[in-house]
Design a protein around this motif. Structure first.
Motif, PDB file in Angstrom:
ATOM      1  N   ARG A   1       0.868  -1.278   0.125  1.00  0.00           N
ATOM      2  CA  ARG A   1      -0.100  -0.025   0.003  1.00  0.00           C
ATOM      3  C   ARG A   1       0.788   1.169  -0.012  1.00  0.00           C
ATOM      4  N   PHE A   2       2.145   1.175   0.959  1.00  0.00           N
ATOM      5  CA  PHE A   2       3.027   2.388   0.823  1.00  0.00           C
ATOM      6  C   PHE A   2       3.500   2.559  -0.460  1.00  0.00           C
ATOM      7  N   GLU A   3       4.011   1.368  -1.100  1.00  0.00           N
ATOM      8  CA  GLU A   3       4.487   1.551  -2.549  1.00  0.00           C
ATOM      9  C   GLU A   3       3.604   2.172  -3.628  1.00  0.00           C
ATOM     10  N   ALA A   4       2.229   1.675  -3.400  1.00  0.00           N
ATOM     11  CA  ALA A   4       1.371   1.966  -4.337  1.00  0.00           C
ATOM     12  C   ALA A   4       1.060   3.624  -4.344  1.00  0.00           C
ATOM     13  N   ARG A   5       0.997   4.249  -2.976  1.00  0.00           N
ATOM     14  CA  ARG A   5       0.983   5.604  -2.733  1.00  0.00           C
ATOM     15  C   ARG A   5       2.177   6.545  -3.176  1.00  0.00           C
ATOM     16  N   VAL A   6       3.457   5.965  -3.136  1.00  0.00           N
ATOM     17  CA  VAL A   6       4.650   6.410  -3.650  1.00  0.00           C
ATOM     18  C   VAL A   6       4.540   6.544  -5.362  1.00  0.00           C
ATOM     19  N   GLU A   7       4.006   5.371  -5.965  1.00  0.00           N
ATOM     20  CA  GLU A   7       3.784   5.420  -7.330  1.00  0.00           C
ATOM     21  C   GLU A   7       2.562   6.545  -7.847  1.00  0.00           C
ATOM     22  N   ASP A   8       1.726   6.309  -6.995  1.00  0.00           N
ATOM     23  CA  ASP A   8       0.789   7.506  -7.309  1.00  0.00           C
ATOM     24  C   ASP A   8       1.074   9.088  -7.185  1.00  0.00           C
ATOM     25  N   HIS A   9       1.981   9.198  -6.049  1.00  0.00           N
ATOM     26  CA  HIS A   9       2.710  10.514  -5.972  1.00  0.00           C
ATOM     27  C   HIS A   9       3.540  10.706  -7.274  1.00  0.00           C
ATOM     28  N   ARG A  10       4.181   9.765  -7.729  1.00  0.00           N
ATOM     29  CA  ARG A  10       5.226  10.173  -8.984  1.00  0.00           C
ATOM     30  C   ARG A  10       4.225  10.301 -10.143  1.00  0.00           C
ATOM     31  N   SER A  11       3.142   9.337 -10.247  1.00  0.00           N
ATOM     32  CA  SER A  11       2.222   9.453 -11.419  1.00  0.00           C
ATOM     33  C   SER A  11       1.471  10.960 -11.454  1.00  0.00           C
ATOM     34  N   ALA A  12       1.149  11.377 -10.117  1.00  0.00           N
ATOM     35  CA  ALA A  12       0.424  12.786 -10.222  1.00  0.00           C
ATOM     36  C   ALA A  12       1.372  13.664 -10.509  1.00  0.00           C
ATOM     37  N   GLY A  13       2.520  13.708 -10.208  1.00  0.00           N
ATOM     38  CA  GLY A  13       3.506  14.684 -10.519  1.00  0.00           C
ATOM     39  C   GLY A  13       3.675  14.966 -12.056  1.00  0.00           C
ATOM     40  N   ALA A  14       4.068  13.621 -12.619  1.00  0.00           N
ATOM     41  CA  ALA A  14       4.148  13.277 -14.281  1.00  0.00           C
ATOM     42  C   ALA A  14       2.801  13.888 -14.709  1.00  0.00           C
ATOM     43  N   GLN A  15       1.628  13.710 -14.192  1.00  0.00           N
ATOM     44  CA  GLN A  15       0.445  14.040 -14.906  1.00  0.00           C
ATOM     45  C   GLN A  15       0.446  15.424 -14.823  1.00  0.00           C
ATOM     46  N   ALA A  16       0.683  16.212 -13.719  1.00  0.00           N
ATOM     47  CA  ALA A  16       0.627  17.780 -13.438  1.00  0.00           C
ATOM     48  C   ALA A  16       1.282  18.177 -14.556  1.00  0.00           C
ATOM     49  N   ALA A  17       2.480  17.829 -14.862  1.00  0.00           N
ATOM     50  CA  ALA A  17       3.548  18.372 -15.827  1.00  0.00           C
ATOM     51  C   ALA A  17       2.864  18.349 -17.160  1.00  0.00           C
ATOM     52  N   GLU A  18       2.268  16.874 -17.463  1.00  0.00           N
ATOM     53  CA  GLU A  18       1.577  16.822 -18.870  1.00  0.00           C
ATOM     54  C   GLU A  18       0.808  17.493 -18.891  1.00  0.00           C
ATOM     55  N   ASN A  19      -0.239  17.777 -17.997  1.00  0.00           N
ATOM     56  CA  ASN A  19      -1.541  18.634 -18.084  1.00  0.00           C
ATOM     57  C   ASN A  19      -1.158  20.098 -18.511  1.00  0.00           C
ATOM     58  N   LYS A  20      -0.065  20.765 -18.089  1.00  0.00           N
ATOM     59  CA  LYS A  20       0.264  22.152 -18.427  1.00  0.00           C
ATOM     60  C   LYS A  20       0.621  22.242 -19.931  1.00  0.00           C
ATOM     61  N   ARG A  21       1.227  21.064 -20.670  1.00  0.00           N
ATOM     62  CA  ARG A  21       1.781  21.026 -21.769  1.00  0.00           C
ATOM     63  C   ARG A  21       0.422  20.749 -22.705  1.00  0.00           C
ATOM     64  N   GLU A  22      -0.508  20.171 -22.255  1.00  0.00           N
ATOM     65  CA  GLU A  22      -1.741  19.546 -23.133  1.00  0.00           C
ATOM     66  C   GLU A  22      -2.581  20.528 -23.487  1.00  0.00           C
ATOM     67  N   ALA A  23      -3.186  20.759 -24.823  1.00  0.00           N
ATOM     68  CA  ALA A  23      -4.139  21.441 -25.240  1.00  0.00           C
ATOM     69  C   ALA A  23      -5.615  21.127 -24.604  1.00  0.00           C
ATOM     70  N   ALA A  24      -6.157  22.218 -24.151  1.00  0.00           N
ATOM     71  CA  ALA A  24      -7.437  22.128 -23.464  1.00  0.00           C
ATOM     72  C   ALA A  24      -8.424  21.333 -24.429  1.00  0.00           C
ATOM     73  N   ARG A  25      -9.291  20.454 -23.533  1.00  0.00           N
ATOM     74  CA  ARG A  25     -10.260  19.531 -24.406  1.00  0.00           C
ATOM     75  C   ARG A  25     -11.740  20.006 -23.815  1.00  0.00           C
ATOM     76  N   PRO A  26     -12.676  19.596 -24.654  1.00  0.00           N
ATOM     77  CA  PRO A  26     -13.989  20.037 -24.488  1.00  0.00           C
ATOM     78  C   PRO A  26     -14.528  19.288 -23.036  1.00  0.00           C
ATOM     79  N   LEU A  27     -15.129  20.032 -22.291  1.00  0.00           N
ATOM     80  CA  LEU A  27     -15.779  19.387 -20.950  1.00  0.00           C
ATOM     81  C   LEU A  27     -16.245  18.203 -21.010  1.00  0.00           C
ATOM     82  N   THR A  28     -17.098  17.958 -21.862  1.00  0.00           N
ATOM     83  CA  THR A  28     -17.774  16.537 -22.063  1.00  0.00           C
ATOM     84  C   THR A  28     -16.867  15.372 -22.210  1.00  0.00           C
ATOM     85  N   GLU A  29     -15.622  15.780 -22.789  1.00  0.00           N
ATOM     86  CA  GLU A  29     -14.816  14.640 -23.232  1.00  0.00           C
ATOM     87  C   GLU A  29     -14.048  14.253 -22.037  1.00  0.00           C
ATOM     88  N   LEU A  30     -14.085  14.825 -20.765  1.00  0.00           N
ATOM     89  CA  LEU A  30     -13.319  14.840 -19.683  1.00  0.00           C
ATOM     90  C   LEU A  30     -14.247  14.295 -18.320  1.00  0.00           C
TER      91      LEU A  30
END
Length: 279
Positions: free
Chosen positions: A34-63
């Motif tokens: 469980r601890f290792e899964a949370r660590v992985e979620d933390h890393r994924s969240a950081g990578a996801q946040a960086a990707e979200n800043k570079r990603e173009a906006a999508r229509p609300l209904t698609e998200l």
């Protein structure tokens, strides 16, 4: 010397130990995973946040619906601004203030809560800037509905008219006469000289208290396993020493079978033969 291991008492001790050790190891390994899964979620969240800043906006209904994969992504929606509410007791840059929340009426008839910005001061005496009129297209970060009392969201009730404590469909549906999306957006660029509200991180995706609790529980279960082994060895050594003493005649034979010599403060009474000898 080790025949005592075949007694019912030691059968029970051995069965308990053989069951307790694997159980403790299993629970410790599960907490570690469980601890290792949370660590992985933390890393994924950081990578996801960086990707979200570079990603173009999508229509609300698609998200929609909002989940861990879509929260924090750039979303865009069009409509007309409707009812405006204030969200009091919100902190930004170490100062207390309030969010300016305006409902965006979309073409499908539902309303999207949009945080247009943050202003310092007291929401009870605030004069928030009016929303733009006419058709507008907004772009911002998609957020999940808030839960009162969690992630810094106040759980206060009994607010004045025109205010809401949490930004959630469950709260807003009682304040507006139309359906509300179970999500909200914070604008990338705030309106009317307000400060933009930064996106909040998703729940359970960081190295928070829960993660370190899992790590602490991991250590506890492994310590329990070691304690079981230690206590078994201590009882075993004590029993061996007791049997050895019995073989050397240092303890009564009855005590060697698992009993304990009875000790009282009275001296044994003399039998008739002894009384005649004394006479």
């Amino acid at each position: 010397m080790y025949r005592f291991l075949l007694t019912p008492r030691w059968w029970g001790i051995n069965v308990f130990v053989l069951l307790a050790i694997p159980f403790c190891v299993f629970m410790g390994s599960w907490q570690l995973s469980r601890f290792e899964a949370r660590v992985e979620d933390h890393r994924s969240a950081g990578a996801q946040a960086a990707e979200n800043k570079r990603e173009a906006a999508r229509p609300l209904t698609e998200l929609l619906p909002v989940d861990k994969a879509t929260v924090g992504r750039q979303a865009t929606a069009s409509g007309r601004y409707g009812k405006q509410l204030l969200v009091p007791d919100r902190e930004l840059d170490g100062k207390r203030g309030y969010y300016v929340l305006t409902l965006l009426r979309t073409d499908d008839g539902k309303a999207l809560p949009v945080v247009r910005g943050w202003l310092p001061g007291d929401a009870d005496r605030a004069e928030a800037p009016a929303a733009p009129t006419g058709e507008v297209t907004i772009t911002g970060v998609l957020q999940a509905s808030e839960m009162p009392g969690e992630n810094g969201v106040p759980a206060q009730g009994g607010l004045p008219s025109g205010q809401t404590a949490a930004i959630s469909a469950a709260s807003l549906v009682n304040l507006v006469p139309y359906d509300v999306y179970d999500a909200w957006v914070t604008l990338n660029k705030a309106d009317s000289a307000m400060k933009p509200v930064p996106a909040t991180t998703p729940q359970d995706t960081g190295l928070d208290l829960k993660a370190f609790q899992n790590l602490g529980y991991t250590g506890e279960w492994f310590v329990f396993a070691g304690f079981v082994v230690f206590m078994w060895f201590r009882l075993f050594r004590r029993e061996v020493e007791f049997v050895r003493d019995a073989e050397l005649g240092l303890v009564p034979d009855g005590a060697a079978d698992g009993g304990a010599p009875q000790q009282t403060g009275e001296q044994p009474s003399e039998g008739p033969a002894q009384e005649k000898a004394n006479a």
